[in-house]
Design an enzyme around this catalytic site. Structure first.
Site, PDB file in Angstrom:
ATOM      1  N   PHE A  46       4.860 -20.879 -30.037  1.00 17.94           N
ATOM      2  CA  PHE A  46       3.766 -21.844 -30.135  1.00 17.94           C
ATOM      3  C   PHE A  46       2.456 -21.077 -30.086  1.00 17.94           C
ATOM      4  O   PHE A  46       2.157 -20.407 -29.098  1.00 17.94           O
ATOM      5  CB  PHE A  46       3.781 -22.887 -29.005  1.00 17.94           C
ATOM      6  CG  PHE A  46       2.633 -23.854 -29.138  1.00 17.94           C
ATOM      7  CD1 PHE A  46       2.741 -24.973 -29.948  1.00 17.94           C
ATOM      8  CD2 PHE A  46       1.415 -23.601 -28.512  1.00 17.94           C
ATOM      9  CE1 PHE A  46       1.657 -25.842 -30.116  1.00 17.94           C
ATOM     10  CE2 PHE A  46       0.333 -24.472 -28.678  1.00 17.94           C
ATOM     11  CZ  PHE A  46       0.458 -25.588 -29.478  1.00 17.94           C
ATOM     12  N   ASP A  51      -0.183 -12.976 -27.531  1.00 13.52           N
ATOM     13  CA  ASP A  51      -0.841 -14.262 -27.309  1.00 13.52           C
ATOM     14  C   ASP A  51      -0.687 -14.607 -25.832  1.00 13.52           C
ATOM     15  O   ASP A  51       0.359 -15.100 -25.393  1.00 13.52           O
ATOM     16  CB  ASP A  51      -0.228 -15.344 -28.212  1.00 13.52           C
ATOM     17  CG  ASP A  51      -0.906 -16.703 -28.007  1.00 13.52           C
ATOM     18  OD1 ASP A  51      -1.646 -16.851 -27.014  1.00 13.52           O
ATOM     19  OD2 ASP A  51      -0.684 -17.601 -28.835  1.00 13.52           O
ATOM     20  N   LYS A 103      -7.659 -20.977 -22.999  1.00 12.55           N
ATOM     21  CA  LYS A 103      -7.362 -21.865 -21.872  1.00 12.55           C
ATOM     22  C   LYS A 103      -8.176 -21.536 -20.615  1.00 12.55           C
ATOM     23  O   LYS A 103      -9.326 -21.919 -20.544  1.00 12.55           O
ATOM     24  CB  LYS A 103      -5.845 -21.886 -21.623  1.00 12.55           C
ATOM     25  CG  LYS A 103      -5.111 -22.551 -22.795  1.00 12.55           C
ATOM     26  CD  LYS A 103      -3.741 -23.089 -22.455  1.00 12.55           C
ATOM     27  CE  LYS A 103      -3.243 -24.025 -23.551  1.00 12.55           C
ATOM     28  NZ  LYS A 103      -2.338 -23.424 -24.517  1.00 12.55           N
TER      29      LYS A 103
HETATM   30  C1  PLP Z   1      -2.333 -23.589 -25.972  1.00 14.45           C
HETATM   31  C2  PLP Z   1      -1.921 -22.385 -26.735  1.00 14.45           C
HETATM   32  C3  PLP Z   1      -2.536 -22.035 -27.946  1.00 14.45           C
HETATM   33  C4  PLP Z   1      -3.557 -22.915 -28.612  1.00 14.45           C
HETATM   34  O1  PLP Z   1      -4.690 -23.153 -27.838  1.00 14.45           O
HETATM   35  P1  PLP Z   1      -5.656 -24.405 -28.196  1.00 14.45           P
HETATM   36  O2  PLP Z   1      -6.832 -24.205 -27.297  1.00 14.45           O
HETATM   37  O3  PLP Z   1      -4.880 -25.647 -27.889  1.00 14.45           O
HETATM   38  O4  PLP Z   1      -5.982 -24.292 -29.638  1.00 14.45           O
HETATM   39  C5  PLP Z   1      -2.146 -20.862 -28.556  1.00 14.45           C
HETATM   40  N1  PLP Z   1      -1.200 -20.082 -28.023  1.00 14.45           N
HETATM   41  C6  PLP Z   1      -0.580 -20.386 -26.866  1.00 14.45           C
HETATM   42  C7  PLP Z   1       0.458 -19.458 -26.315  1.00 14.45           C
HETATM   43  C8  PLP Z   1      -0.903 -21.561 -26.196  1.00 14.45           C
HETATM   44  O5  PLP Z   1      -0.252 -21.889 -25.074  1.00 14.45           O
END
Ligand code: PLP
Length: 424
Positions: free
Chosen positions: A160, A245, A274
């Site tokens: 994700f 990520d 985040k």
């Molecule tokens: C939440 C998340 C995203 C996307 O972040 P948004 O601020 O919702 O666009 C990307 N990668 C990971 C691993 C995430 O948990």
């Protein structure tokens, strides 16, 4: 048992506790005028402090989701609120057409925390991922010497990385993709946790491997301990960038600044988001060394709000909190406590438990209840958590949570599982 039906939702009928008129009305307005791209639990939150939130009727709940780790430092964190308030009274947006006096200190501190040279500031996590992809491709063409438009990036199954059209192009979650094509080419998916498969997928046009060091949305999936070190070795040997990520796993959640730290791996690029915005504003970043991030030239990439002074002031305060190591330590110690407590429920309604630090993926026995049903029952007992993929629930409370609150949350979960087992 009285039940009350919320217009348009089926699951609300399964909720034991009836909605108050106030909550029903707030939910109705959302149902009628907000796009239905979420299926929230039927609770309407009005305020929050630390690890606790209060609904519009004054009921309190322990927040065990923390906005998917965006609220690592707790709701209404006084240090972060003060940084925000101070900057609100000065200036909030200049655009990058001009310099501002907050960006320099922020990127300097974040680069230092990350052990890298440079930061590319953006806003949302998806933007950081998109930016990382652009940087990797540009690096591939300009530095590695890949032929024009031939670059490929290797990603993992179950990933994700966000919701943009390019990012969903390499998702294997049908509900994230169906109906949204055509998709962006240039991505190859290999099994998460399988380093040999990853190496086999690399060719001369591979510019990057993009991975979550722990897969959050997939259900807090922790790869084998030798996986990330192997990925680091393979990518270095093939002159391929390793992009981690860490948007959900990073910034303290796992008991370290980055989940990669847990296995002593240093990727080429960190993607952050985040918690970087302290739960106040969206702040994201790509962090890396100048030989990679330095490929970007003026005019090639940008964002109106990226690096804005309000975001930078809050981001700097977040980095300063992490620089003490206090939050990583809390996540490590409290996380060990949480996992030990949850471990006692394995075999008593929990079939599998995963995680690191204050982050737990809990597979509920599907014969007992769905993840959604467990989360609704937890909500009735004052604990907010979120299900993912059917029978999995995750716990990710703010790192400011107390040990007593964690014990209480686990007691509520035990009681919910006990209730479901007497019913079945
Ligand atoms: C939440 C998340 C995203 C996307 O972040 P948004 O601020 O919702 O666009 C990307 N990668 C990971 C691993 C995430 O948990």
């Amino acid at each position: 048992m009285t039940t009350q039906t919320t217009p348009g939702t089926v699951d609300a009928q399964l909720t034991a506790r009836p909605l108050t008129p106030r909550q029903a009305e707030d939910i109705r307005l959302e149902e009628e005028h907000a796009a239905h791209n979420y299926h929230p639990l039927p609770v309407v939150v009005a305020t929050g402090e630390g690890a606790w939130v209060t609904d519009v009727d004054g009921r309190r709940y322990l927040d065990c989701l923390a906005a998917y780790s965006a609220v690592n430092f707790g709701h209404s964190n006084p240090v972060l609120l003060e940084a925000a308030r101070a900057q609100l009274g000065r200036i909030t947006l200049t655009s990058r057409a001009f310099h501002n006096d907050q960006l320099g200190p922020f990127v300097t501190a974040l680069a230092e925390l990350s052990g890298k040279d440079m930061v590319l500031p953006m806003n949302t996590g998806a933007e950081a991922v998109e930016s990382g992809i652009k940087v990797a491709r540009a690096w591939g063409y300009r530095v590695k010497g890949v032929a024009a438009d031939q670059a490929n990036i290797i990603v993992a199954s179950g990933n994700f990385h966000g919701r943009t059209t390019t990012i969903i192009s390499f998702s294997d979650d049908e509900s994230a993709r169906a109906g949204f094509g055509p998709f962006t080419p240039g991505f190859r998916t290999v099994a998460y946790g399988d380093a040999a498969a990853l190496e086999a997928a690399i060719d001369e046009n591979t510019v990057a491997v993009l991975l979550e060091p722990i897969q959050g949305e997939a259900g807090i999936v922790v790869p084998p301990a030798d996986y990330l070190p192997a990925v680091r070795e393979i990518t270095t040997r093939h002159n391929v960038l390793f992009i981690a990520d860490e948007i959900q796993s990073g910034l303290g959640r796992t008991g370290a600044t980055f989940a990669c730290d847990l296995v002593d791996v240093v990727p080429d690029l960190y993607l952050l988001g985040k918690a970087l915005g302290g739960g106040i504003v969206p702040v994201s970043a790509v962090v890396g060394n100048a030989d990679i991030l330095g490929v970007l030239q003026p005019g090639e990439h940008g964002s109106t709000f990226g690096g804005n002074p309000l975001a930078a002031a809050i981001g700097l305060a977040v980095v300063r909190m992490l620089a003490t190591g206090e939050y990583q330590e809390r996540a490590r110690v409290l996380g060990a406590h949480l996992h030990a407590a949850l471990e006692r429920l394995v075999g008593h309604g929990i079939v599998e438990l995963r995680g690191a630090g204050l982050w737990a993926g809990i597979d509920i026995d599907p014969a007992l209840a769905s993840g959604r049903a467990v989360c609704e029952a937890l909500m009735d007992r004052g604990v907010l958590a979120k299900d993912t993929h059917g029978s999995t629930i995750r716990l990710a409370p703010p790192l400011t949570v107390s040990e007593a609150d964690l014990d209480w949350a686990v007691e509520q979960l035990a009681a919910v599982l006990e209730d479901f087992s007497t019913l079945s």
